[in-house]
Scaffold this active site. Structure first.
Site, mmCIF file in Angstrom:
data_model
loop_
_atom_site.group_PDB
_atom_site.id
_atom_site.type_symbol
_atom_site.label_atom_id
_atom_site.label_comp_id
_atom_site.label_asym_id
_atom_site.label_seq_id
_atom_site.Cartn_x
_atom_site.Cartn_y
_atom_site.Cartn_z
ATOM 1 N N ASP A 156 41.952 42.542 38.401
ATOM 2 C CA ASP A 156 41.194 41.377 37.923
ATOM 3 C C ASP A 156 42.066 40.131 37.736
ATOM 4 O O ASP A 156 43.011 40.140 36.945
ATOM 5 C CB ASP A 156 40.543 41.697 36.576
ATOM 6 C CG ASP A 156 39.721 42.975 36.589
ATOM 7 O OD1 ASP A 156 40.176 43.955 37.190
ATOM 8 O OD2 ASP A 156 38.638 42.996 35.978
ATOM 9 N N GLU A 214 36.484 38.716 39.032
ATOM 10 C CA GLU A 214 35.384 38.473 38.097
ATOM 11 C C GLU A 214 35.777 37.774 36.798
ATOM 12 O O GLU A 214 34.914 37.353 36.042
ATOM 13 C CB GLU A 214 34.640 39.772 37.787
ATOM 14 C CG GLU A 214 35.325 40.671 36.805
ATOM 15 C CD GLU A 214 34.318 41.289 35.823
ATOM 16 O OE1 GLU A 214 33.108 41.090 35.987
ATOM 17 O OE2 GLU A 214 34.775 41.950 34.888
ATOM 18 N N ASN A 215 37.082 37.632 36.534
ATOM 19 C CA ASN A 215 37.525 36.899 35.341
ATOM 20 C C ASN A 215 38.357 35.676 35.691
ATOM 21 O O ASN A 215 39.064 35.129 34.847
ATOM 22 C CB ASN A 215 38.350 37.807 34.420
ATOM 23 C CG ASN A 215 37.567 38.977 33.876
ATOM 24 O OD1 ASN A 215 37.995 40.123 33.994
ATOM 25 N ND2 ASN A 215 36.417 38.725 33.284
ATOM 26 N N HIS A 227 30.652 40.706 35.017
ATOM 27 C CA HIS A 227 30.568 39.256 34.781
ATOM 28 C C HIS A 227 30.286 38.493 36.084
ATOM 29 O O HIS A 227 30.590 37.301 36.180
ATOM 30 C CB HIS A 227 31.862 38.742 34.158
ATOM 31 C CG HIS A 227 32.122 39.246 32.780
ATOM 32 N ND1 HIS A 227 31.387 38.837 31.681
ATOM 33 C CD2 HIS A 227 33.033 40.144 32.303
ATOM 34 C CE1 HIS A 227 31.835 39.447 30.599
ATOM 35 N NE2 HIS A 227 32.824 40.257 30.951
ATOM 36 N N HIS A 234 34.174 49.694 38.888
ATOM 37 C CA HIS A 234 34.366 48.786 37.750
ATOM 38 C C HIS A 234 33.819 49.465 36.504
ATOM 39 O O HIS A 234 32.609 49.444 36.243
ATOM 40 C CB HIS A 234 33.630 47.479 38.049
ATOM 41 C CG HIS A 234 34.098 46.307 37.256
ATOM 42 N ND1 HIS A 234 35.284 45.662 37.513
ATOM 43 C CD2 HIS A 234 33.542 45.652 36.217
ATOM 44 C CE1 HIS A 234 35.432 44.647 36.678
ATOM 45 N NE2 HIS A 234 34.384 44.630 35.868
ATOM 46 N N HIS A 284 38.434 46.495 35.594
ATOM 47 C CA HIS A 284 37.683 46.151 34.386
ATOM 48 C C HIS A 284 38.505 46.173 33.107
ATOM 49 O O HIS A 284 38.333 45.308 32.251
ATOM 50 C CB HIS A 284 36.452 47.044 34.197
ATOM 51 C CG HIS A 284 35.622 46.715 32.991
ATOM 52 N ND1 HIS A 284 34.999 45.498 32.828
ATOM 53 C CD2 HIS A 284 35.319 47.440 31.874
ATOM 54 C CE1 HIS A 284 34.336 45.489 31.684
ATOM 55 N NE2 HIS A 284 34.525 46.639 31.082
ATOM 56 N N HIS A 323 41.852 45.921 32.642
ATOM 57 C CA HIS A 323 42.987 44.992 32.667
ATOM 58 C C HIS A 323 44.336 45.627 32.330
ATOM 59 O O HIS A 323 45.329 44.903 32.183
ATOM 60 C CB HIS A 323 42.754 43.807 31.721
ATOM 61 C CG HIS A 323 41.643 42.906 32.138
ATOM 62 N ND1 HIS A 323 41.509 41.611 31.679
ATOM 63 C CD2 HIS A 323 40.593 43.087 32.979
ATOM 64 C CE1 HIS A 323 40.445 41.041 32.202
ATOM 65 N NE2 HIS A 323 39.867 41.938 32.997
#
Length: 274
Positions: free
Chosen positions: A8, A39-40, A68, A154, A179, A181
């Site tokens: 991510d 996604e982040n 997200h 995820h 997801h 991290h």
């Protein structure tokens, strides 16, 4: 085939690290295809069109999303125009975009990328990821039209990610979790020939709480009360992920290695220390 998956992207620090480092890695490591979870990437909440375009211009071949996926409203329209972005296949049935895509890699070979969301400990009740993955694997057997298959699972729970890895063993080149991290130390090749790693980690500043500046998360853990919004940590980022080399005939993994480049984590690449 030589594949790279990066975890991510977390905020500006993660975007900058990918944009400045990936072009060199593609050349030095002779990479055929690169997948990055984005996604982040936009302030820790989703992925905007402009940030997606920056990552794709840096050499990312496919961006995956997650729970997200549509935090940034412009992604609702952009994802239908940009086939290099893959959202979770078991998201809402009415969601725009696609949950899997067949790409052309260097040399004309095909790579199938798919993503599914887990169910355990997730805030929303997503549909069954196993049946979603099963349908695509049945219609796209490894070593057929797809020379390699990458599954981004995820999930919050490590057990669920591991279960998906074993479920796909022998039918995918790589199953990798995203997801949470935090990179895990279990990169391996499963008995059937599928490379697996429970979580790829993040591309972000590890002097943080999973990518967020420490003050507010610490306040909430200690006092139970929020005061400010979470903001991504802005220090030097570490690129975290996994490298896989596959057999050109079968699509199964021959080699797998965790990736740590820059920042605070120990540095390593496909051939050991960088």
């Amino acid at each position: 085939m030589r594949l790279l998956f990066l975890g991510d992207i977390m905020g500006r620090a993660g975007r900058a690290a990918v944009a400045t480092t990936l072009p060199r890695l593609k050349t030095d490591w002779r990479l055929d295809f690169v997948v990055v979870n984005g996604e982040n990437a936009t302030s820790g909440h989703g992925l905007s069109q402009s940030h997606a375009e920056t990552m794709l211009a840096a050499g990312v071949d496919c961006l995956t999303l997650g729970d997200h996926a549509f935090d940034q409203r412009d992604m609702l329209q952009f994802i239908d125009r940009e086939p290099r972005i893959v959202r979770p296949m078991n998201y809402a049935k009415t969601a725009p975009g696609r949950g899997f895509q067949l790409f052309e890699a260097r040399g004309g070979r095909k790579v199938l990328v798919m993503q599914a969301l887990g169910q355990v400990f997730m805030k929303r009740p997503f549909s069954d990821p196993f049946s979603a993955v099963e349908g695509i694997l049945r219609s796209h057997p490894l070593g057929g039209l797809a020379s390699a298959i990458i599954v981004d699972i995820h999930c919050e729970a490590t057990s669920e990610k591991m279960a998906v890895g074993h479920f796909c063993d022998g039918r995918a080149s790589l199953v990798v979790g995203t997801h949470t991290h935090v990179p895990t130390g279990d990169a391996q090749i499963l008995p059937g020939g599928t490379a697996f790693m429970t979580d790829a980690g993040m591309c972000g500043d590890y002097n943080s709480v999973i990518g967020m500046e420490k003050t507010e998360p610490l306040r909430r853990f200690i006092t139970g009360m929020p005061k400010d919004r979470f903001t991504p940590a802005a220090g030097e980022a570490t690129l975290s992920g996994v490298f896989v080399e596959t057999d050109d005939k079968t699509g199964k993994a021959l080699r797998v290695a965790p990736i740590r480049i820059g920042g605070r984590l120990q540095q390593a690449g496909p051939d050991g220390a960088l």
